[in-house]
Design a protein around this motif. Structure first.
Motif, mmCIF file in Angstrom:
data_model
loop_
_atom_site.group_PDB
_atom_site.id
_atom_site.type_symbol
_atom_site.label_atom_id
_atom_site.label_comp_id
_atom_site.label_asym_id
_atom_site.label_seq_id
_atom_site.Cartn_x
_atom_site.Cartn_y
_atom_site.Cartn_z
ATOM 1 N N LEU A 148 0.820 -1.203 0.000
ATOM 2 C CA LEU A 148 0.000 0.000 0.000
ATOM 3 C C LEU A 148 0.861 1.264 0.000
ATOM 4 C CD1 LEU A 148 -2.931 0.839 0.063
ATOM 5 C CD2 LEU A 148 -2.836 0.803 2.543
ATOM 6 N N ILE B 261 0.273 8.105 -5.796
ATOM 7 C CA ILE B 261 -0.768 9.128 -5.664
ATOM 8 C C ILE B 261 -0.152 10.476 -5.304
ATOM 9 C CG2 ILE B 261 -2.749 9.854 -4.272
ATOM 10 C CD1 ILE B 261 -3.592 6.920 -4.183
ATOM 11 N N ALA B 262 0.813 10.475 -4.395
ATOM 12 C CA ALA B 262 1.485 11.723 -4.018
ATOM 13 C C ALA B 262 2.233 12.312 -5.210
ATOM 14 C CB ALA B 262 2.442 11.474 -2.854
ATOM 15 N N TYR C 243 1.561 2.441 -3.498
ATOM 16 C CA TYR C 243 0.341 3.005 -4.088
ATOM 17 C C TYR C 243 0.182 4.460 -3.661
ATOM 18 C CZ TYR C 243 -4.503 2.912 -5.706
ATOM 19 O OH TYR C 243 -5.669 3.154 -6.365
ATOM 20 N N TRP C 244 0.372 4.738 -2.390
ATOM 21 C CA TRP C 244 0.252 6.116 -1.892
ATOM 22 C C TRP C 244 1.377 7.000 -2.419
ATOM 23 C CZ3 TRP C 244 -4.053 7.998 -0.491
ATOM 24 C CH2 TRP C 244 -5.019 7.199 0.115
#
Length: 56
Positions: A32, A39-40, A35-36
């Motif tokens: 995860l 996104i950032a 994934y973040w």
């Protein structure tokens, strides 16, 4: 134009992360946290794109 290409590449990665997880491949794409991080990166490049396009 470079910022647009970077944004498209990051969005493509964001879309492909769940698809690659279904094929059984493991490695750097798993988790995860990654994934973040994508996104950032999309948010940062999106803000840069907004600032550059607004200036022109």
């Amino acid at each position: 134009m470079f910022v647009e290409v970077a944004l498209i590449t990051l969005l493509r990665q964001l879309i492909l992360i769940p698809v690659e997880g279904d094929t059984g491949h493991s490695g750097a794409w798993q988790g995860l946290g990654f994934y973040w991080m994508i996104i950032a990166a999309v948010l940062v490049v999106g803000i840069a794109y907004y600032l550059v396009s607004r200036r022109n």
